[in-house]
Design a protein around this motif. Structure first.
Motif, mmCIF file in Angstrom:
data_model
loop_
_atom_site.group_PDB
_atom_site.id
_atom_site.type_symbol
_atom_site.label_atom_id
_atom_site.label_comp_id
_atom_site.label_asym_id
_atom_site.label_seq_id
_atom_site.Cartn_x
_atom_site.Cartn_y
_atom_site.Cartn_z
ATOM 1 N N VAL A 38 -34.349 11.717 11.644
ATOM 2 C CA VAL A 38 -34.427 11.980 13.088
ATOM 3 C C VAL A 38 -33.214 11.380 13.801
ATOM 4 C CG1 VAL A 38 -35.741 11.489 15.197
ATOM 5 C CG2 VAL A 38 -36.952 12.131 13.107
ATOM 6 N N LEU A 42 -28.071 10.457 16.329
ATOM 7 C CA LEU A 42 -28.402 9.625 17.495
ATOM 8 C C LEU A 42 -28.028 8.176 17.233
ATOM 9 C CD1 LEU A 42 -31.934 11.166 18.262
ATOM 10 C CD2 LEU A 42 -29.755 11.723 19.364
ATOM 11 N N TYR A 108 -34.337 15.541 23.609
ATOM 12 C CA TYR A 108 -35.628 15.690 22.923
ATOM 13 C C TYR A 108 -35.536 15.144 21.512
ATOM 14 C CZ TYR A 108 -32.550 19.744 22.641
ATOM 15 O OH TYR A 108 -31.427 20.534 22.557
ATOM 16 N N THR A 109 -36.641 14.621 21.012
ATOM 17 C CA THR A 109 -36.758 14.265 19.591
ATOM 18 C C THR A 109 -38.159 14.667 19.126
ATOM 19 O OG1 THR A 109 -37.677 12.042 19.918
ATOM 20 C CG2 THR A 109 -35.295 12.208 19.882
ATOM 21 N N LEU A 110 -38.238 15.088 17.876
ATOM 22 C CA LEU A 110 -39.533 15.397 17.253
ATOM 23 C C LEU A 110 -39.648 14.614 15.962
ATOM 24 C CD1 LEU A 110 -40.271 19.247 17.063
ATOM 25 C CD2 LEU A 110 -41.270 17.575 18.632
ATOM 26 N N TRP A 115 -40.842 19.408 12.712
ATOM 27 C CA TRP A 115 -39.724 20.349 12.882
ATOM 28 C C TRP A 115 -40.096 21.720 12.317
ATOM 29 C CZ3 TRP A 115 -34.497 17.625 11.189
ATOM 30 C CH2 TRP A 115 -34.347 16.440 11.906
ATOM 31 N N THR A 144 -25.150 17.283 22.783
ATOM 32 C CA THR A 144 -25.609 16.985 21.429
ATOM 33 C C THR A 144 -24.406 17.005 20.492
ATOM 34 O OG1 THR A 144 -27.359 17.596 19.880
ATOM 35 C CG2 THR A 144 -26.092 19.403 20.776
ATOM 36 N N LEU A 154 -31.666 24.949 19.190
ATOM 37 C CA LEU A 154 -32.719 24.858 20.208
ATOM 38 C C LEU A 154 -32.145 25.105 21.603
ATOM 39 C CD1 LEU A 154 -35.457 24.189 21.402
ATOM 40 C CD2 LEU A 154 -35.021 21.762 20.966
#
Ligand SMILES: CC(C)(COP(=O)(O)OP(=O)(O)OC[C@H]1O[C@@H](n2cnc3c(N)ncnc32)[C@H](O)[C@@H]1OP(=O)(O)O)[C@@H](O)C(=O)NCCC(=O)NCCS
Length: 185
Positions: A38, A42, A108-110, A115, A144, A154
């Motif tokens: 994830v 980042l 956003y993060t999942l 995913w 990003t 996305l």
């Protein structure tokens, strides 16, 4: 002066609900900050001990205390699956499209296991539609890393248009923009 962002405490749409964090989210939040996959684009995973001690000191609620900051949870089970933020991009950072350098930025993060099911898309659309109903029309940014193909895909699917690339944090960043009221339903 900063323009406002979303004021809603909760936004529900289809399979997801955007809501503020509570104690039951602790393990999910820790996973999001410590998962190397994830966190690939980042800045890498944060040490688990640091994340835990920050949550203990600041409280879980503090994770989404800022306006426009939410946990993404599954509608029905209420289980945390990610985070979403619609907040002003600081003027002193690169990556802007207006002279005021004070645009709203979507991020956003999942969790890794979530995913590939359209859940980030659904959460982002819900936030953008709610923002379009509440706020004046304005540019919305997505920034990003150019290498972050899933995030770029996305933002493309959401209707953001690529504007330029720039360097930040030692990596090439891609800046995309959309008009907020293009999300009005
Ligand atoms: C960026 C991120 C949120 C994207 O998650 P995602 O699940 O790929 O995105 P979406 O919600 O748009 O889902 C799209 C995928 O779900 C599939 N899908 C399945 N059912 C779907 C449905 N009902 N609706 C839409 N898409 C659906 C799509 O075909 C697509 O599949 P693919 O991955 O095989 O191409 C995720 O990769 C992530 O958390 N990355 C780490 C954090 C990060 O880098 N964030 C960016 C900071 S701005």
């Amino acid at each position: 002066m900063s323009m406002p962002t979303l004021s809603a405490q909760e936004i529900s749409s289809g399979r997801v609900v955007l809501r503020k964090a509570h104690d039951a989210d602790r393990s999910g939040i820790i996973e999001l900050f410590t998962d190397p996959v994830v966190r690939t684009y980042l800045g890498g995973p944060r040490p688990r001990r640091d994340v835990e001690s920050h949550l203990d000191t600041s409280g879980i609620e503090n994770a989404t205390a800022k306006p426009g900051s939410y946990v993404i949870a599954r509608n029905g089970t209420d289980r945390l699956i990610g985070t979403l933020m619609l907040a002003r991009r600081p003027a002193d950072r690169p990556g802007h499209v207006t002279d005021d350098r004070d645009e709203l930025e979507l991020s956003y993060t999942l969790r890794r296991e979530e995913w590939g099911a359209g859940l980030a898309f659904e959460a982002a659309m819900a936030a953008l539609r709610a923002a379009a109903a509440e706020l004046p029309d304005q540019p919305i940014l997505v920034v990003t890393q150019t290498a972050n193909q899933r995030s770029l895909a996305l933002s493309d699917r959401l209707g953001f248009r690529h504007v330029c690339v720039f360097e930040e944090f030692g990596a090439q960043q891609s800046l995309s923009v959309a008009r907020l009221h293009s999300f009005a339903s």
